[in-house]
Motif scaffolding. Sequence first.
Motif, PDB file in Angstrom:
ATOM      1  N   PRO B 156       0.834  -1.206   0.000  1.00  0.00           N
ATOM      2  CA  PRO B 156       0.000   0.000   0.000  1.00  0.00           C
ATOM      3  C   PRO B 156       0.872   1.260   0.000  1.00  0.00           C
ATOM      4  N   ALA B 157       0.407   2.269  -0.728  1.00  0.00           N
ATOM      5  CA  ALA B 157       1.152   3.535  -0.779  1.00  0.00           C
ATOM      6  C   ALA B 157       0.156   4.689  -0.835  1.00  0.00           C
ATOM      7  N   THR B 158       0.653   5.870  -0.518  1.00  0.00           N
ATOM      8  CA  THR B 158      -0.173   7.072  -0.609  1.00  0.00           C
ATOM      9  C   THR B 158       0.410   7.985  -1.675  1.00  0.00           C
ATOM     10  N   ILE B 159      -0.449   8.479  -2.532  1.00  0.00           N
ATOM     11  CA  ILE B 159       0.019   9.382  -3.583  1.00  0.00           C
ATOM     12  C   ILE B 159       0.402  10.717  -2.951  1.00  0.00           C
ATOM     13  N   ARG B 179      -5.158  10.952  -7.178  1.00  0.00           N
ATOM     14  CA  ARG B 179      -5.017  12.311  -6.651  1.00  0.00           C
ATOM     15  C   ARG B 179      -4.090  12.286  -5.445  1.00  0.00           C
ATOM     16  N   PRO B 180      -3.391  13.350  -5.190  1.00  0.00           N
ATOM     17  CA  PRO B 180      -2.561  13.382  -3.982  1.00  0.00           C
ATOM     18  C   PRO B 180      -3.418  13.057  -2.756  1.00  0.00           C
ATOM     19  N   GLY B 181      -2.882  12.244  -1.869  1.00  0.00           N
ATOM     20  CA  GLY B 181      -3.607  11.879  -0.655  1.00  0.00           C
ATOM     21  C   GLY B 181      -4.320  10.545  -0.768  1.00  0.00           C
ATOM     22  N   GLU B 182      -4.578  10.112  -1.986  1.00  0.00           N
ATOM     23  CA  GLU B 182      -5.298   8.851  -2.174  1.00  0.00           C
ATOM     24  C   GLU B 182      -4.351   7.652  -2.009  1.00  0.00           C
ATOM     25  N   ALA B 183      -4.946   6.511  -1.655  1.00  0.00           N
ATOM     26  CA  ALA B 183      -4.154   5.287  -1.507  1.00  0.00           C
ATOM     27  C   ALA B 183      -4.096   4.544  -2.837  1.00  0.00           C
ATOM     28  N   VAL B 184      -2.968   3.932  -3.114  1.00  0.00           N
ATOM     29  CA  VAL B 184      -2.824   3.075  -4.305  1.00  0.00           C
ATOM     30  C   VAL B 184      -2.004   1.851  -3.948  1.00  0.00           C
ATOM     31  N   GLN B 185      -2.045   0.917  -4.856  1.00  0.00           N
ATOM     32  CA  GLN B 185      -1.291  -0.315  -4.662  1.00  0.00           C
ATOM     33  C   GLN B 185      -1.123  -0.944  -6.039  1.00  0.00           C
ATOM     34  N   ILE B 186       0.056  -1.483  -6.291  1.00  0.00           N
ATOM     35  CA  ILE B 186       0.286  -2.170  -7.552  1.00  0.00           C
ATOM     36  C   ILE B 186      -0.213  -3.603  -7.406  1.00  0.00           C
ATOM     37  N   VAL B 187      -1.128  -4.007  -8.254  1.00  0.00           N
ATOM     38  CA  VAL B 187      -1.639  -5.375  -8.139  1.00  0.00           C
ATOM     39  C   VAL B 187      -1.028  -6.291  -9.184  1.00  0.00           C
ATOM     40  N   GLN B 188      -0.538  -5.692 -10.272  1.00  0.00           N
ATOM     41  CA  GLN B 188       0.076  -6.547 -11.285  1.00  0.00           C
ATOM     42  C   GLN B 188       1.007  -5.750 -12.170  1.00  0.00           C
ATOM     43  N   ARG B 189       2.030  -6.388 -12.622  1.00  0.00           N
ATOM     44  CA  ARG B 189       3.025  -5.706 -13.445  1.00  0.00           C
ATOM     45  C   ARG B 189       3.345  -6.618 -14.622  1.00  0.00           C
ATOM     46  N   ALA B 190       2.895  -6.232 -15.812  1.00  0.00           N
ATOM     47  CA  ALA B 190       3.119  -7.074 -16.984  1.00  0.00           C
ATOM     48  C   ALA B 190       4.598  -7.094 -17.324  1.00  0.00           C
ATOM     49  N   PRO B 191       5.099  -8.212 -17.888  1.00  0.00           N
ATOM     50  CA  PRO B 191       6.530  -8.337 -18.177  1.00  0.00           C
ATOM     51  C   PRO B 191       6.960  -7.419 -19.323  1.00  0.00           C
ATOM     52  N   PHE B 192       8.258  -7.306 -19.506  1.00  0.00           N
ATOM     53  CA  PHE B 192       8.844  -6.507 -20.604  1.00  0.00           C
ATOM     54  C   PHE B 192       8.350  -5.072 -20.566  1.00  0.00           C
ATOM     55  N   ASP B 193       8.373  -4.482 -19.393  1.00  0.00           N
ATOM     56  CA  ASP B 193       7.952  -3.090 -19.280  1.00  0.00           C
ATOM     57  C   ASP B 193       6.524  -2.871 -19.765  1.00  0.00           C
ATOM     58  N   GLY B 194       5.712  -3.835 -19.511  1.00  0.00           N
ATOM     59  CA  GLY B 194       4.318  -3.722 -19.947  1.00  0.00           C
ATOM     60  C   GLY B 194       3.516  -2.901 -18.962  1.00  0.00           C
ATOM     61  N   PRO B 195       2.213  -2.803 -19.170  1.00  0.00           N
ATOM     62  CA  PRO B 195       1.362  -1.986 -18.317  1.00  0.00           C
ATOM     63  C   PRO B 195       1.388  -2.430 -16.856  1.00  0.00           C
ATOM     64  N   ILE B 196       1.191  -1.472 -15.995  1.00  0.00           N
ATOM     65  CA  ILE B 196       1.145  -1.716 -14.566  1.00  0.00           C
ATOM     66  C   ILE B 196      -0.301  -1.554 -14.126  1.00  0.00           C
ATOM     67  N   THR B 197      -0.810  -2.552 -13.426  1.00  0.00           N
ATOM     68  CA  THR B 197      -2.190  -2.473 -12.968  1.00  0.00           C
ATOM     69  C   THR B 197      -2.200  -2.053 -11.509  1.00  0.00           C
ATOM     70  N   ILE B 198      -2.987  -1.042 -11.212  1.00  0.00           N
ATOM     71  CA  ILE B 198      -3.027  -0.547  -9.841  1.00  0.00           C
ATOM     72  C   ILE B 198      -4.453  -0.564  -9.319  1.00  0.00           C
ATOM     73  N   ARG B 199      -4.565  -0.587  -8.002  1.00  0.00           N
ATOM     74  CA  ARG B 199      -5.894  -0.469  -7.396  1.00  0.00           C
ATOM     75  C   ARG B 199      -5.945   0.824  -6.589  1.00  0.00           C
ATOM     76  N   THR B 200      -7.018   1.564  -6.821  1.00  0.00           N
ATOM     77  CA  THR B 200      -7.247   2.773  -6.026  1.00  0.00           C
ATOM     78  C   THR B 200      -8.584   2.602  -5.328  1.00  0.00           C
ATOM     79  N   ALA B 201      -8.963   3.614  -4.591  1.00  0.00           N
ATOM     80  CA  ALA B 201     -10.252   3.576  -3.903  1.00  0.00           C
ATOM     81  C   ALA B 201     -11.385   3.355  -4.902  1.00  0.00           C
ATOM     82  N   SER B 202     -11.194   3.833  -6.115  1.00  0.00           N
ATOM     83  CA  SER B 202     -12.294   3.754  -7.068  1.00  0.00           C
ATOM     84  C   SER B 202     -12.158   2.614  -8.084  1.00  0.00           C
TER      85      SER B 202
END
Lengths: 218, 218
Positions: B156-159, B179-202
């Motif tokens: 878990p991280a805070t923007i 937005r600044p202040g919101e929580a985020v978390q990386i849930v998945q990271r595709a290989p070869f510098d692919g897209p990063i999937t994150i979860r936010t409150a929304s």
Amino acid sequence: MPDMHSRSVQDYLKALYKLQHNDTPVSTSELAARLHVAPASATAMIKKLADAGLVEHVPYQGSRLTESGRREAVNMVRRHRIIEQFLQEVLHYRWDEVDEEAEVLEHAVSDKMVDRMWEVLGRPSHDPHGSPIPDADGHVPHQPGTPLSEWPDNTPATIVRLVERSPEELRYFAQQGIRPGEAVQIVQRAPFDGPITIRTASGETSLSPELAQAIHVQ
Amino acid sequence: MPDMHSRSVQDYLKALYKLQHNDTPVSTSELAARLHVAPASATAMIKKLADAGLVEHVPYQGSRLTESGRREAVNMVRRHRIIEQFLQEVLHYRWDEVDEEAEVLEHAVSDKMVDRMWEVLGRPSHDPHGSPIPDADGHVPHQPGTPLSEWPDNTPATIVRLVERSPEELRYFAQQGIRPGEAVQIVQRAPFDGPITIRTASGETSLSPELAQAIHVQ
DNA sequence: ATCATTTTTTAGCCTTGCCTAAATTATAAT
DNA sequence: ATTATAATTTAGGCAAGGCTAAAAAATGAT
């Protein structure tokens, strides 16, 4: 028609507009003096403006704004007045600080920003000194009012406007209770264009006829 | 020390500052590209700046700001951020409108006016996207934070900040609840510098690594 | 009505900041 | 290591908007 003229062009147009209140063409040297440039520089710029259809110029006789030049000049006046008022009301500038800043900003700010400032100020049609703020289409609200110097003696009048003066003079007016909306009356007029004595709510003062001209009443 | 440099000089200093975050000297062509001028023009200006002691230039190698150049550049950043925020909060500009106006105003407005705007805004130390507003003495508030792209997964991280991006991207962030202040978390990271999937409150979103770099967390 | 003075314009030059084209230096590829 | 390519700098111009000095036109005085 995005009129994107340079700062210099805008300054020349504004100066011509202000020097032209009578109706006679403006002389090159008058213009040059007002803008603190050499007469030769003014000549050169006038030619540019004439080519652009912003002024009519008869060599050795003077220049006058065309309708399109007048419109742009009026727009500069609008910008200037709105910016000045915004600086005072929103950013708490003092009188004697606003002009210098407005002189620069009037050339930098977009039409959109001027309109937003105008909204924030409550869409005024006149500035705090009673000078009209032209509308966005270049129409200048009619300003009745007569210079106090031409008002009959001993006749009550209401101040409607203080025409543009130096900050020092405006401050002096304020100290003497001379403000738009206030009542005044000429109680004495010295001969040979001597000082004019007036009575306001806050007492009597004497003013030079020249200063008295800046006070418009009704 | 009234540093009254021309608009161009200020633009060059600001560009150098922004291109210099790493520490290596900035190449002439990089600078030219950023400012949309020909490389030869940048060379000429760099020489002027070097003569004025604002940059150090080693021919064919690149340029870096001197301390005095950096101070002026930082001041431009301060101006820009404060003006942008003022336009939004006081004049109700939208995100995508502020930059264009601020780009012009930052060169026109006096230091006094910037300070007044800053007062009216409540003396913020950061702008609404979390970017620091340098103080009037050229100190940039330290900004902790790590690019999200370098944050460990499933932690878990805070923007804390969205670094400068186009209005479109900022708008997209806002839509995704980033937005600044919101929580985020990386849930998945595709290989070869692919897209990063994150979860936010929304909800969950996928971002390119490049975009994920613009999100600083802690 | 002519001559002197003032005003305006012309001519030529300067600075800023941009441009293109050509020369130079650095970098990369064989 | 040499050559090809890419980056950088030099050289020469251009437009704006100032300037001064000199020429031309208008104005005023005798």
